[in-house]
Scaffold this active site. Structure first.
Site, PDB file in Angstrom:
ATOM      1  N   SER A 180       0.804  -1.222   0.000  1.00 27.23           N
ATOM      2  CA  SER A 180       0.000   0.000   0.000  1.00 27.23           C
ATOM      3  C   SER A 180       0.839   1.274   0.000  1.00 27.23           C
ATOM      4  CB  SER A 180      -0.926   0.023   1.218  1.00 27.23           C
ATOM      5  OG  SER A 180      -0.181  -0.186   2.392  1.00 27.23           O
TER       6      SER A 180
ATOM      7  N   ASP B 190      -3.963   7.343   8.106  1.00 30.46           N
ATOM      8  CA  ASP B 190      -5.115   6.552   8.565  1.00 30.46           C
ATOM      9  C   ASP B 190      -4.717   5.519   9.612  1.00 30.46           C
ATOM     10  OD1 ASP B 190      -3.679   4.769   7.077  1.00 30.46           O
ATOM     11  OD2 ASP B 190      -5.274   4.245   5.687  1.00 30.46           O
TER      12      ASP B 190
ATOM     13  N   HIS C  59      -0.770   4.215   7.391  1.00 31.39           N
ATOM     14  CA  HIS C  59      -0.107   4.933   6.293  1.00 31.39           C
ATOM     15  C   HIS C  59       0.176   6.376   6.631  1.00 31.39           C
ATOM     16  CE1 HIS C  59      -2.586   1.598   4.737  1.00 31.39           C
ATOM     17  NE2 HIS C  59      -1.455   1.314   4.128  1.00 31.39           N
TER      18      HIS C  59
END
Ligand SMILES: *[C@@H]1O[C@H](CO)[C@@H](O)[C@H](O)[C@H]1NC(C)=O
Ligand SMILES: *[C@@H]1O[C@H](CO)[C@@H](O)[C@H](O)[C@H]1NC(C)=O
Ligand SMILES: *[C@@H]1O[C@H](CO)[C@@H](O)[C@H](O)[C@H]1NC(C)=O
Ligand SMILES: *[C@@H]1O[C@H](CO)[C@@H](O)[C@H](O)[C@H]1NC(C)=O
Ligand SMILES: *[C@@H]1O[C@H](CO)[C@@H](O)[C@H](O)[C@H]1NC(C)=O
Length: 371
Positions: free
Chosen positions: A35, A339, A342
């Site tokens: 991610s 979040d 991240h």
């Protein structure tokens, strides 16, 4: 007038604000990762794994730069996007965006991807989330499949002007292990396997003709809000001076030191390949040390900007960013954590700056980019 100016500014950004004062040798970027690098693969993953939208298909994901969610798991651009801009290349299109033009790059990174395969992790009785074949190994298979079309009409030196970026990998292995009720001690056992997977991946790219490879290290796992929340302890001794969990950071430190040893060997074995080491671990600690220096608010460095629950971490496993009730902080540009898992665009920008020009890459990418 103002709108026109903003539009032009945005176009300049989208086309890449290359300001290296000359040409770059790189005509494409080929990326592998999770991610921290996914520009849209997981959100295009074929059903039935994700029948509904993923949380990061909703605002406020994407709010800072694109103005809408793009499949990137942050509020704006990733390190990869800043690198593409600096090299004057387009944002790297996700492999699963069929019909994309991959002549200037392709991104195989998938949010959630581990270094170890799904079959292996599940065989260890670990809960893998998401339970899909997106590991480093699977991404290399995709690359192999796409290679003939990438190299069509090219000479033997098909990847001579491609910048490969490997990683990071490891964070999702640790996340899956720790979320499966294993201790950090139990997780440490997997570190050599994770490093082996990454270094074999790098070697495979070299054998496929890669000449320039950036290899990223892994985050300080002990500094991220979900891990801080899950492993919270009243015992102050368990925390370092940054407020991170010392035990969690042992994973990253061990992985990074083993990886450095492997890279030394690979550089020796393949002297005609330029291997660039790039860091996430040290910049994150630097942000925590001197938030003001990076324009970050020192009182929120361990709080998720987009989250719920308030201090100390503003992280709630049942109320993640992307749900309608969960709001982003007022000024994400001054936040480090986006979040929970991240970082924000502004943190990624600072990391990218270190990879391109400064102290967080060896050698800096822009030095290698000069033809
Ligand atoms: C793909 O993009 C390149 C420039 O990046 C361009 O030269 C080429 O014509 C494009 N190919 C197609 C099929 O659009
Ligand atoms: C996984 O769980 C099964 C059933 O409980 C057990 O037989 C097996 O030994 C476990 N495997 C590992 C690697 O722990
Ligand atoms: C993942 O790959 C393995 C081995 O190729 C296969 O057996 C398994 O069914 C795949 N799992 C998923 C969820 O696609
Ligand atoms: C987690 O692990 C501990 C110790 O190994 C065990 O006592 C406990 O039952 C486990 N909890 C769950 C939910 O599996
Ligand atoms: C930093 O964040 C705190 C908590 O959200 C806020 O009260 C404070 O005003 C912020 N400081 C600056 C300089 O933005």
């Amino acid at each position: 007038m103002r709108t026109a100016f903003l539009l032009l500014f945005n176009l300049a950004c989208l086309r890449g604000a290359y300001s290296g004062g000359g040409r770059s040798r790189f005509t494409s970027i080929i990326s592998f990762g999770d991610s921290y690098a996914d520009t849209g693969n997981l959100v295009m993953w074929p059903e039935p794994f994700f029948p509904g939208p993923l949380p990061f298909e909703n605002l406020p994901y994407g709010q800072t730069f694109f103005g809408h969610p793009t499949g990137r798991v942050t509020d704006g651009r990733l390190v990869l996007d800043f690198i593409a801009e600096a090299l004057g290349l387009p944002f790297v299109p996700p492999y699963l965006a069929k019909g994309s033009n991959f002549s200037a790059g392709v991104n195989f990174a998938v949010a959630g991807a581990p270094a170890l395969t799904l079959t292996y992790l599940q065989g260890q009785n670990l809960t893998v989330n998401p339970p899909i074949n997106s590991s480093l190994h699977d991404q290399l298979e995709w690359f192999q499949k796409l290679k003939p079309s990438l190299c069509k009409g090219q000479g033997a030196d098909c990847f001579g002007s491609s910048l490969f970026i490997m990683g990071e990998f490891g964070s999702n292995d640790y996340r899956n292990i720790l979320m499966s009720n294993r201790t950090v001690e139990q997780a440490l056992v997997y570190v050599p396997l994770i490093v082996d997977s990454i270094s074999r991946g790098v070697e495979r790219l070299i054998q496929q003709g890669a000449k320039y490879i950036v290899v990223a290290d892994v985050f300080p796992t002990g500094c991220i809000p979900p891990i801080l929340t899950m492993l919270a302890s009243p015992n102050k001794v368990k925390y370092d001076r940054h407020g991170c969990l010392k035990s969690g950071n042992r994973l990253g430190r061990y992985q990074n030191s083993l990886l450095r040893q492997w890279i030394k060997l690979l550089r020796h074995e393949y002297p005609h390949t330029k291997i660039i080491t790039a860091e996430y671990y040290r910049p994150v600690l630097a942000f925590l040390d001197m938030p003001g220096h990076f324009g970050l608010n020192s009182s929120t460095t361990l709080l998720a900007c987009c989250g719920a629950g308030g201090p100390p971490y503003n992280y709630d496993f049942n109320a993640g960013c992307g749900l309608p009730s969960v709001k982003a902080c007022a000024d994400p540009s001054r936040a480090l954590q986006w979040d929970g898992f991240h970082l924000t665009e502004s943190a990624y920008r600072a990391v990218a700056d270190g990879w391109l020009h400064g102290t967080y890459a060896d050698p800096p990418i822009m030095h290698v980019a000069r033809p």
